[in-house]
Scaffold this motif. Structure first.
Motif, mmCIF file in Angstrom:
data_model
loop_
_atom_site.group_PDB
_atom_site.id
_atom_site.type_symbol
_atom_site.label_atom_id
_atom_site.label_comp_id
_atom_site.label_asym_id
_atom_site.label_seq_id
_atom_site.Cartn_x
_atom_site.Cartn_y
_atom_site.Cartn_z
ATOM 1 N N ALA A 120 -2.377 -13.507 10.298
ATOM 2 C CA ALA A 120 -2.677 -12.094 10.554
ATOM 3 C C ALA A 120 -2.049 -11.233 9.467
ATOM 4 C CB ALA A 120 -2.121 -11.679 11.915
ATOM 5 N N GLU A 121 -2.818 -10.299 8.962
ATOM 6 C CA GLU A 121 -2.279 -9.299 8.042
ATOM 7 C C GLU A 121 -2.348 -7.960 8.763
ATOM 8 O OE1 GLU A 121 -3.043 -7.207 3.738
ATOM 9 O OE2 GLU A 121 -3.742 -9.257 4.055
ATOM 10 N N VAL A 122 -1.223 -7.290 8.840
ATOM 11 C CA VAL A 122 -1.144 -6.024 9.555
ATOM 12 C C VAL A 122 -1.090 -4.892 8.541
ATOM 13 C CG1 VAL A 122 0.211 -4.636 11.164
ATOM 14 C CG2 VAL A 122 0.041 -7.130 11.482
ATOM 15 N N VAL A 123 -1.984 -3.941 8.703
ATOM 16 C CA VAL A 123 -2.035 -2.771 7.824
ATOM 17 C C VAL A 123 -1.965 -1.540 8.705
ATOM 18 C CG1 VAL A 123 -3.426 -1.526 6.123
ATOM 19 C CG2 VAL A 123 -3.473 -4.021 6.176
ATOM 20 N N ARG A 124 -1.027 -0.671 8.413
ATOM 21 C CA ARG A 124 -0.918 0.574 9.184
ATOM 22 C C ARG A 124 -2.031 1.519 8.777
ATOM 23 N NH1 ARG A 124 4.306 3.126 10.879
ATOM 24 N NH2 ARG A 124 5.198 1.455 12.065
ATOM 25 N N GLY A 125 -2.669 2.092 9.771
ATOM 26 C CA GLY A 125 -3.731 3.057 9.509
ATOM 27 C C GLY A 125 -3.158 4.420 9.205
ATOM 28 N N LEU A 126 -3.919 5.169 8.487
ATOM 29 C CA LEU A 126 -3.513 6.525 8.155
ATOM 30 C C LEU A 126 -4.406 7.543 8.832
ATOM 31 C CD1 LEU A 126 -2.924 5.966 4.345
ATOM 32 C CD2 LEU A 126 -1.210 6.012 6.155
ATOM 33 N N GLY A 127 -5.201 7.098 9.766
ATOM 34 C CA GLY A 127 -6.156 7.990 10.415
ATOM 35 C C GLY A 127 -7.474 7.961 9.673
ATOM 36 N N GLU A 128 -8.469 8.536 10.271
ATOM 37 C CA GLU A 128 -9.807 8.561 9.689
ATOM 38 C C GLU A 128 -9.851 9.535 8.530
ATOM 39 O OE1 GLU A 128 -13.654 7.176 9.344
ATOM 40 O OE2 GLU A 128 -12.128 6.488 10.750
ATOM 41 N N GLU A 129 -10.384 9.089 7.403
ATOM 42 C CA GLU A 129 -10.513 9.956 6.241
ATOM 43 C C GLU A 129 -11.656 10.948 6.440
ATOM 44 O OE1 GLU A 129 -13.215 6.787 3.827
ATOM 45 O OE2 GLU A 129 -11.343 6.318 4.821
ATOM 46 N N VAL A 130 -11.569 12.066 5.778
ATOM 47 C CA VAL A 130 -12.643 13.056 5.827
ATOM 48 C C VAL A 130 -13.736 12.580 4.882
ATOM 49 C CG1 VAL A 130 -13.262 15.461 5.392
ATOM 50 C CG2 VAL A 130 -11.019 14.898 6.348
#
Length: 167
Positions: A66-76
């Motif tokens: 598993a590779e975990v990547v933190r999201g930054l929210g949906e881009e505009v």
């Protein structure tokens, strides 16, 4: 996520997400050549993120990487529309490369792509089938994109269909 496929993988993942107070938002998962591959989007309380990441990494002992990547929210995003591309034709190397290059030339993003090779019902020849969900910039005219893809379909000797997606 990737690893040897086996019963219970999704259950194991969902248990860890739930234990961290997480909410399973979206996923794409499939079995391919005996392997399980997936991508998963979860919403987790900030205080639980590192613990969940550690739990998912611990699955390596069970053969799941598993590779975990933190999201930054949906881009505009700039205005765009979604099209569905369907393609079928005699299988040969280079189809995905040629189609994806043509799409990139029009700044079209391939959001989802599913491909497979099947035997034609009467002849038994190998047919390549593809279905893609495309995100097309508003400034890209449909007729220009369609013309490029139809010319390429003729060169590749494949049937191609491009439709507006609804819903």
């Amino acid at each position: 996520l990737i690893g040897r496929d086996r019963p219970g993988l999704v259950s194991s993942l969902s248990e860890r997400v739930a234990a961290a107070g997480g909410n399973w938002l979206e996923s794409r998962m499939a079995r391919l050549a005996g392997h399980f591959a997936g991508i998963l989007l979860v919403e987790v309380p900030e205080a639980e993120v590192d613990r969940l990441a550690g739990e998912l990494k611990s699955l390596e002992g069970q053969g799941l990487r598993a590779e975990v990547v933190r999201g930054l929210g949906e881009e505009v995003r700039a205005p765009e529309r979604v099209l569905l591309l369907e393609l079928v034709g005699q299988d040969h190397p280079g189809i995905v490369r040629d189609i994806s290059q043509a799409l990139a030339g029009h700044r079209v993003n391939i959001e989802e792509l599913t491909t497979r090779v099947v035997s034609a019902s009467f002849s038994g020849e190998r047919l390549f089938e593809a279905e893609a969900r495309l995100r097309v910039p508003a400034e890209t005219p449909d007729d220009e994109l369609r013309e490029t893809l139809e010319m390429l379909a003729n060169e590749l000797m494949v049937d191609l269909r491009l439709d507006q997606m609804t819903g």
